[in-house]
Design a protein around this motif. Structure first.
Motif, PDB file in Angstrom:
ATOM      1  N   ALA A   6     -17.585 133.660  19.445  1.00 47.40           N
ATOM      2  CA  ALA A   6     -16.711 132.661  20.064  1.00 47.40           C
ATOM      3  C   ALA A   6     -15.414 133.308  20.536  1.00 47.40           C
ATOM      4  CB  ALA A   6     -16.419 131.540  19.072  1.00 47.40           C
ATOM      5  N   GLN A   7     -14.876 134.234  19.759  1.00 48.00           N
ATOM      6  CA  GLN A   7     -13.629 134.900  20.140  1.00 48.00           C
ATOM      7  C   GLN A   7     -13.820 135.733  21.402  1.00 48.00           C
ATOM      8  OE1 GLN A   7     -12.862 136.981  16.497  1.00 48.00           O
ATOM      9  NE2 GLN A   7     -11.591 135.315  15.670  1.00 48.00           N
ATOM     10  N   ARG A   8     -14.910 136.469  21.494  1.00 50.89           N
ATOM     11  CA  ARG A   8     -15.177 137.277  22.689  1.00 50.89           C
ATOM     12  C   ARG A   8     -15.339 136.374  23.908  1.00 50.89           C
ATOM     13  NH1 ARG A   8     -19.428 141.441  19.756  1.00 50.89           N
ATOM     14  NH2 ARG A   8     -17.820 142.688  18.750  1.00 50.89           N
TER      15      ARG A   8
ATOM     16  N   GLU B  15     -13.272 134.265  28.989  1.00 47.40           N
ATOM     17  CA  GLU B  15     -12.957 133.083  29.791  1.00 47.40           C
ATOM     18  C   GLU B  15     -11.478 133.060  30.180  1.00 47.40           C
ATOM     19  OE1 GLU B  15     -14.279 129.709  27.524  1.00 47.40           O
ATOM     20  OE2 GLU B  15     -16.399 130.145  27.903  1.00 47.40           O
ATOM     21  N   ALA B  16     -10.605 133.472  29.261  1.00 49.28           N
ATOM     22  CA  ALA B  16      -9.169 133.492  29.553  1.00 49.28           C
ATOM     23  C   ALA B  16      -8.861 134.461  30.684  1.00 49.28           C
ATOM     24  CB  ALA B  16      -8.384 133.860  28.298  1.00 49.28           C
ATOM     25  N   VAL B  17      -9.481 135.640  30.658  1.00 48.95           N
ATOM     26  CA  VAL B  17      -9.260 136.617  31.733  1.00 48.95           C
ATOM     27  C   VAL B  17      -9.717 136.041  33.068  1.00 48.95           C
ATOM     28  CG1 VAL B  17      -9.941 138.878  32.644  1.00 48.95           C
ATOM     29  CG2 VAL B  17      -9.360 138.633  30.230  1.00 48.95           C
ATOM     30  N   TYR B  18     -10.873 135.417  33.085  1.00 50.47           N
ATOM     31  CA  TYR B  18     -11.394 134.838  34.320  1.00 50.47           C
ATOM     32  C   TYR B  18     -10.526 133.675  34.797  1.00 50.47           C
ATOM     33  CZ  TYR B  18     -15.622 137.641  34.614  1.00 50.47           C
ATOM     34  OH  TYR B  18     -16.500 138.681  34.775  1.00 50.47           O
ATOM     35  N   ASP B  19     -10.071 132.834  33.869  1.00 45.85           N
ATOM     36  CA  ASP B  19      -9.239 131.685  34.237  1.00 45.85           C
ATOM     37  C   ASP B  19      -7.876 132.116  34.771  1.00 45.85           C
ATOM     38  OD1 ASP B  19     -11.244 129.957  33.450  1.00 45.85           O
ATOM     39  OD2 ASP B  19     -10.282 129.396  31.552  1.00 45.85           O
ATOM     40  N   LEU B  20      -7.285 133.140  34.151  1.00 46.21           N
ATOM     41  CA  LEU B  20      -5.927 133.558  34.511  1.00 46.21           C
ATOM     42  C   LEU B  20      -5.883 134.457  35.740  1.00 46.21           C
ATOM     43  CD1 LEU B  20      -4.626 134.195  30.889  1.00 46.21           C
ATOM     44  CD2 LEU B  20      -3.971 132.303  32.413  1.00 46.21           C
ATOM     45  N   GLY B  21      -6.983 135.093  36.062  1.00 43.25           N
ATOM     46  CA  GLY B  21      -7.013 135.987  37.229  1.00 43.25           C
ATOM     47  C   GLY B  21      -6.502 137.377  36.909  1.00 43.25           C
ATOM     48  N   HIS B  22      -5.216 137.523  36.722  1.00 42.85           N
ATOM     49  CA  HIS B  22      -4.582 138.770  36.298  1.00 42.85           C
ATOM     50  C   HIS B  22      -3.725 138.418  35.089  1.00 42.85           C
ATOM     51  CE1 HIS B  22      -5.380 139.733  40.551  1.00 42.85           C
ATOM     52  NE2 HIS B  22      -5.533 140.959  40.115  1.00 42.85           N
ATOM     53  N   ALA B  23      -3.991 139.053  33.957  1.00 43.88           N
ATOM     54  CA  ALA B  23      -3.281 138.659  32.750  1.00 43.88           C
ATOM     55  C   ALA B  23      -3.074 139.828  31.799  1.00 43.88           C
ATOM     56  CB  ALA B  23      -4.044 137.551  32.024  1.00 43.88           C
TER      57      ALA B  23
ATOM     58  N   GLN C  80      -0.655 137.233  27.549  1.00 46.98           N
ATOM     59  CA  GLN C  80      -1.024 136.032  28.297  1.00 46.98           C
ATOM     60  C   GLN C  80      -2.424 135.560  27.909  1.00 46.98           C
ATOM     61  OE1 GLN C  80      -0.282 137.853  32.105  1.00 46.98           O
ATOM     62  NE2 GLN C  80       1.575 136.623  32.435  1.00 46.98           N
ATOM     63  N   VAL C  81      -3.336 136.503  27.729  1.00 45.70           N
ATOM     64  CA  VAL C  81      -4.695 136.157  27.289  1.00 45.70           C
ATOM     65  C   VAL C  81      -4.618 135.517  25.898  1.00 45.70           C
ATOM     66  CG1 VAL C  81      -6.954 137.077  26.611  1.00 45.70           C
ATOM     67  CG2 VAL C  81      -5.829 137.917  28.694  1.00 45.70           C
ATOM     68  N   HIS C  82      -3.819 136.101  25.018  1.00 46.40           N
ATOM     69  CA  HIS C  82      -3.667 135.566  23.666  1.00 46.40           C
ATOM     70  C   HIS C  82      -3.144 134.131  23.697  1.00 46.40           C
ATOM     71  CE1 HIS C  82      -1.475 135.105  19.746  1.00 46.40           C
ATOM     72  NE2 HIS C  82      -2.702 135.359  19.352  1.00 46.40           N
ATOM     73  N   CYS C  83      -2.145 133.869  24.525  1.00 40.06           N
ATOM     74  CA  CYS C  83      -1.599 132.508  24.634  1.00 40.06           C
ATOM     75  C   CYS C  83      -2.664 131.525  25.108  1.00 40.06           C
ATOM     76  CB  CYS C  83      -0.405 132.486  25.582  1.00 40.06           C
ATOM     77  SG  CYS C  83       1.076 133.216  24.876  1.00 40.06           S
ATOM     78  N   LYS C  84      -3.461 131.942  26.076  1.00 38.19           N
ATOM     79  CA  LYS C  84      -4.528 131.080  26.605  1.00 38.19           C
ATOM     80  C   LYS C  84      -5.584 130.819  25.527  1.00 38.19           C
ATOM     81  CE  LYS C  84      -6.831 129.141  30.078  1.00 38.19           C
ATOM     82  NZ  LYS C  84      -6.413 127.866  30.613  1.00 38.19           N
ATOM     83  N   VAL C  85      -5.975 131.860  24.816  1.00 38.95           N
ATOM     84  CA  VAL C  85      -6.981 131.719  23.761  1.00 38.95           C
ATOM     85  C   VAL C  85      -6.445 130.824  22.641  1.00 38.95           C
ATOM     86  CG1 VAL C  85      -8.219 132.977  21.935  1.00 38.95           C
ATOM     87  CG2 VAL C  85      -8.179 133.876  24.273  1.00 38.95           C
ATOM     88  N   ALA C  86      -5.154 130.963  22.320  1.00 35.96           N
ATOM     89  CA  ALA C  86      -4.546 130.189  21.228  1.00 35.96           C
ATOM     90  C   ALA C  86      -4.535 128.688  21.523  1.00 35.96           C
ATOM     91  CB  ALA C  86      -3.129 130.689  20.960  1.00 35.96           C
ATOM     92  N   GLU C  87      -4.643 128.317  22.793  1.00 35.07           N
ATOM     93  CA  GLU C  87      -4.716 126.893  23.137  1.00 35.07           C
ATOM     94  C   GLU C  87      -5.974 126.247  22.532  1.00 35.07           C
ATOM     95  OE1 GLU C  87      -4.620 126.573  27.389  1.00 35.07           O
ATOM     96  OE2 GLU C  87      -2.590 127.385  27.531  1.00 35.07           O
ATOM     97  N   THR C  88      -7.015 127.051  22.408  1.00 37.59           N
ATOM     98  CA  THR C  88      -8.292 126.567  21.876  1.00 37.59           C
ATOM     99  C   THR C  88      -8.521 126.995  20.435  1.00 37.59           C
ATOM    100  OG1 THR C  88      -9.216 126.760  24.096  1.00 37.59           O
ATOM    101  CG2 THR C  88     -10.783 126.523  22.300  1.00 37.59           C
ATOM    102  N   ALA C  89      -8.145 128.227  20.129  1.00 37.07           N
ATOM    103  CA  ALA C  89      -8.406 128.795  18.800  1.00 37.07           C
ATOM    104  C   ALA C  89      -7.138 129.463  18.281  1.00 37.07           C
ATOM    105  CB  ALA C  89      -9.555 129.789  18.870  1.00 37.07           C
ATOM    106  N   ALA C  90      -6.325 128.703  17.602  1.00 37.64           N
ATOM    107  CA  ALA C  90      -5.023 129.197  17.131  1.00 37.64           C
ATOM    108  C   ALA C  90      -5.146 130.358  16.140  1.00 37.64           C
ATOM    109  CB  ALA C  90      -4.241 128.053  16.491  1.00 37.64           C
ATOM    110  N   GLY C  91      -6.277 130.515  15.514  1.00 33.32           N
ATOM    111  CA  GLY C  91      -6.454 131.553  14.506  1.00 33.32           C
ATOM    112  C   GLY C  91      -6.747 132.943  15.050  1.00 33.32           C
ATOM    113  N   VAL C  92      -6.931 133.087  16.340  1.00 27.01           N
ATOM    114  CA  VAL C  92      -7.227 134.396  16.927  1.00 27.01           C
ATOM    115  C   VAL C  92      -5.922 135.167  17.063  1.00 27.01           C
ATOM    116  CG1 VAL C  92      -8.151 135.609  18.927  1.00 27.01           C
ATOM    117  CG2 VAL C  92      -9.231 133.498  18.155  1.00 27.01           C
ATOM    118  N   ASN C  93      -5.850 136.348  16.438  1.00 22.33           N
ATOM    119  CA  ASN C  93      -4.604 137.110  16.503  1.00 22.33           C
ATOM    120  C   ASN C  93      -4.601 138.090  17.670  1.00 22.33           C
ATOM    121  OD1 ASN C  93      -5.842 139.548  15.579  1.00 22.33           O
ATOM    122  ND2 ASN C  93      -5.670 138.812  13.471  1.00 22.33           N
ATOM    123  N   ILE C  94      -3.433 138.605  17.977  1.00 19.93           N
ATOM    124  CA  ILE C  94      -3.260 139.481  19.146  1.00 19.93           C
ATOM    125  C   ILE C  94      -4.065 140.772  19.026  1.00 19.93           C
ATOM    126  CG2 ILE C  94      -1.150 140.566  18.263  1.00 19.93           C
ATOM    127  CD1 ILE C  94      -1.792 139.653  21.963  1.00 19.93           C
ATOM    128  N   SER C  95      -4.217 141.292  17.803  1.00 19.93           N
ATOM    129  CA  SER C  95      -4.994 142.532  17.653  1.00 19.93           C
ATOM    130  C   SER C  95      -6.467 142.296  17.994  1.00 19.93           C
ATOM    131  CB  SER C  95      -4.838 143.117  16.252  1.00 19.93           C
ATOM    132  OG  SER C  95      -5.304 142.219  15.285  1.00 19.93           O
TER     133      SER C  95
END
Length: 131
Positions: free
Chosen positions: A11-13, A18-26, A30-45
């Motif tokens: 799910a994290q992958r 999906e975040a990269v595709y949605d954001l275009g250039h990120a 920025q990817v982390h912020c987008k992912v955190a909208e859905t899954a707050a537990g995913v860390n930046i590493s």
């Protein structure tokens, strides 16, 4: 592609891709912020490791559009040259053919083959330049 290489589509992958595709250039942040909208537990590493994995298997690619972190975008897109506005930060794209003459000259004069997927030009867009 992940499964073909014996890797699981977690799910994290999926969220990072999906975040990269949605954001275009990120950037990874920025990817982390987008992912955190859905899954707050995913860390930046996790985002960084996932971006590296996705790049290794050819699903995303990166370029450097500033002095900071790399910017990722879908690898399935056609190669393009990045135009980065220093005024508003807008990123535009042009076809690699815009550099055909420069690329040919570099190859003829230096034997150097230009990788246009990593070429970025910095300047001001039409709006910021006042034109």
């Amino acid at each position: 592609m992940l499964r073909e290489r014996g890797l699981r589509l977690t799910a994290q992958r999926q969220l990072v891709l999906e975040a990269v595709y949605d954001l275009g250039h990120a950037t990874p942040d920025q990817v982390h912020c987008k992912v955190a909208e859905t899954a707050a537990g995913v860390n930046i590493s996790t985002v960084y490791r996932t971006l590296e994995l996705l790049e290794d298997i050819g699903l995303v690619t990166h370029t450097h559009l500033s002095h900071g972190a790399p910017t990722y975008h879908a690898a399935l897109e056609e190669q393009h040259v990045h135009l980065v506005c220093r005024g508003c930060g807008r990123i535009d794209e042009v076809q690699p053919s815009a550099l055909d003459e420069v690329s040919a000259r570099l190859k003829d004069d230096r034997g150097f083959q230009l990788d246009v997927g990593h070429v970025s030009f910095f300047g001001k867009c039409k709006s910021c330049a006042g034109g």
